[in-house]
Design a protein around this motif. Sequence first.
Motif, PDB file in Angstrom:
ATOM      1  N   THR A  90       0.849  -1.203   0.000  1.00 46.12           N
ATOM      2  CA  THR A  90       0.000   0.000   0.000  1.00 46.12           C
ATOM      3  C   THR A  90       0.878   1.244   0.000  1.00 46.12           C
ATOM      4  O   THR A  90       2.091   1.155   0.183  1.00 46.12           O
ATOM      5  CB  THR A  90      -0.890   0.051   1.259  1.00 46.12           C
ATOM      6  OG1 THR A  90      -0.035  -0.045   2.412  1.00 46.12           O
ATOM      7  CG2 THR A  90      -1.909  -1.072   1.282  1.00 46.12           C
ATOM      8  N   SER A  91       0.249   2.385  -0.183  1.00 43.92           N
ATOM      9  CA  SER A  91       1.003   3.646  -0.171  1.00 43.92           C
ATOM     10  C   SER A  91       1.132   4.129   1.273  1.00 43.92           C
ATOM     11  O   SER A  91       0.416   5.018   1.730  1.00 43.92           O
ATOM     12  CB  SER A  91       0.322   4.665  -1.072  1.00 43.92           C
ATOM     13  OG  SER A  91       0.416   4.206  -2.408  1.00 43.92           O
ATOM     14  N   GLU A  95      -2.301   4.390   4.519  1.00 42.38           N
ATOM     15  CA  GLU A  95      -3.318   3.870   3.600  1.00 42.38           C
ATOM     16  C   GLU A  95      -3.795   2.497   4.066  1.00 42.38           C
ATOM     17  O   GLU A  95      -5.000   2.188   4.009  1.00 42.38           O
ATOM     18  CB  GLU A  95      -2.783   3.755   2.163  1.00 42.38           C
ATOM     19  CG  GLU A  95      -3.917   3.414   1.209  1.00 42.38           C
ATOM     20  CD  GLU A  95      -3.557   2.436   0.097  1.00 42.38           C
ATOM     21  OE1 GLU A  95      -2.563   2.655  -0.604  1.00 42.38           O
ATOM     22  OE2 GLU A  95      -4.296   1.449  -0.064  1.00 42.38           O
ATOM     23  N   LYS A 237       6.646   6.202   1.987  1.00 43.30           N
ATOM     24  CA  LYS A 237       5.251   5.762   2.020  1.00 43.30           C
ATOM     25  C   LYS A 237       5.026   4.475   1.220  1.00 43.30           C
ATOM     26  O   LYS A 237       4.267   4.436   0.244  1.00 43.30           O
ATOM     27  CB  LYS A 237       4.334   6.880   1.504  1.00 43.30           C
ATOM     28  CG  LYS A 237       4.366   8.150   2.341  1.00 43.30           C
ATOM     29  CD  LYS A 237       3.885   7.931   3.753  1.00 43.30           C
ATOM     30  CE  LYS A 237       2.721   8.701   4.136  1.00 43.30           C
ATOM     31  NZ  LYS A 237       2.287   8.517   5.517  1.00 43.30           N
ATOM     32  N   VAL A 238       5.729   3.450   1.617  1.00 43.76           N
ATOM     33  CA  VAL A 238       5.472   2.111   1.071  1.00 43.76           C
ATOM     34  C   VAL A 238       5.051   1.240   2.259  1.00 43.76           C
ATOM     35  O   VAL A 238       5.839   1.019   3.183  1.00 43.76           O
ATOM     36  CB  VAL A 238       6.719   1.516   0.386  1.00 43.76           C
ATOM     37  CG1 VAL A 238       6.428   0.089  -0.118  1.00 43.76           C
ATOM     38  CG2 VAL A 238       7.170   2.402  -0.778  1.00 43.76           C
ATOM     39  N   THR A 259      -5.958   3.852  -3.505  1.00 40.10           N
ATOM     40  CA  THR A 259      -4.801   4.343  -4.282  1.00 40.10           C
ATOM     41  C   THR A 259      -4.511   3.443  -5.475  1.00 40.10           C
ATOM     42  O   THR A 259      -3.720   3.815  -6.325  1.00 40.10           O
ATOM     43  CB  THR A 259      -3.518   4.359  -3.419  1.00 40.10           C
ATOM     44  OG1 THR A 259      -3.253   3.032  -2.987  1.00 40.10           O
ATOM     45  CG2 THR A 259      -3.644   5.289  -2.232  1.00 40.10           C
ATOM     46  N   THR A 262       1.171   1.640  -5.806  1.00 39.08           N
ATOM     47  CA  THR A 262       2.219   2.393  -5.104  1.00 39.08           C
ATOM     48  C   THR A 262       3.418   2.505  -6.050  1.00 39.08           C
ATOM     49  O   THR A 262       3.663   1.564  -6.818  1.00 39.08           O
ATOM     50  CB  THR A 262       2.562   1.594  -3.821  1.00 39.08           C
ATOM     51  OG1 THR A 262       1.370   1.518  -3.033  1.00 39.08           O
ATOM     52  CG2 THR A 262       3.672   2.221  -3.011  1.00 39.08           C
TER      53      THR A 262
END
Length: 379
Positions: A90-91, A95, A237-238, A259, A262
């Motif tokens: 996810t981001s 998230e 942001k991973v 989103t 990613t």
Amino acid sequence: MNSVFSDSATTIFESMSRLAAANDAVNLGQGFPDDPGPEEVRRKAAENVLGGWNQYAPMMGLSELRRAAAVHYERFQGLDLDWEKEVMVTSGATEALAGALMAILEPGDEVVLFQPMYDAYLPLVRRAGGIPRFVTLRSPGWRLNEEDLKRAFGPKTRAVLFNDPLNPAGTAFPREDLELLGRYVLKYNAIAICDEVWEHTVFDGPRHIPLMALPGLRDRCVKIGSAGKIFSLTGWKVGLVCAAPELMKVLSKAHQYLTFCTPPNLQSAVAYGLGLGDTYYEGLKDSLRASHDRFAKGLTGAGYKVLPSQATYFLSVDLGPAGDDAGFCARMVKEARVAAIPVSAFYSENPQRGIVRFCFAKKDATLDEALRRLSAWKY
Ligand code: PMP
Ligand code: GLN
């Protein structure tokens, strides 16, 4: 406009960082490290931006990263994950948290939350229609106790949102506490959303144990990690999500509409990083331990009561029962030019006042300058 957000103030992290910049303060508030992160991981990302794939990634994440995450969690936490069915990218962990709450809750479902709690939890729970039920942890141990769980869990409990290691306290829950919580999750047939973003930062004490690893809990947990914390690259942001296939099917539906995917260049660099040798992971802990000890010693020397912490980038000082942490931080950033975070900001009700969180994941020179300013300042 939706009242969850229209009634929300700007987060304490953003407002303290703005005050730090305006006052030319040493910013030990918002948690980000001075360390630029492992060069080889950043180099991989740069190579991927220049020569790799920069279009949409697959919705579940690059298979390279999902496979690497499964191998990584086997190596460090003994988990046996099927990367195709049980791992998603996810981001950021944020998230993943938002998506998990949206995927799990129906309006009116109750969610057990532990104060002090990361500031995003409550608005995300509320926006997803959840009803918060608070358990309040107390310093200096910040431990779970059964009486509180008994009061918080009930027939409407759908989920518990559990952060271990715990931001802002900087503590890690002992196995005994995980077993206690696990019993309640099972008894009430709830789902535990486990925010384990600080899993690799335990610099003192036993290795992190994911709640998911406890007997019976394998299928009842959503485990959430963050490459930002694993590699000191908080801007990346991973996020990494692990859950049993039945849960993952629904979690992935929330992700696909939030989103969808990613940045692939970062994902591929993170996959590489998860395979780094033990030297990297031991080095991260050693450097956190050294910074923690240096800063704790300096604060103690300057007359502050430092609370024990063994994980995260944070330590706290206790100003005493009459202490006003918010007032202290507001004055400190202007007068001493050092920014920190008042821990009462992590409570929704009945906050424990007088605890101030400092981020120590900084260069020695940054910490020493903060200590110099604090020693010369009188509150
Ligand atoms: N949960 C906790 C407890 C955190 O401390 C943070 C970030 N500091 C996050 C989630 C967010 O992680 P990310 O930046 O990967 O969204
Ligand atoms: N998690 C970081 C902290 O606790 C801040 C993240 C943010 O700024 N939203 O300081």
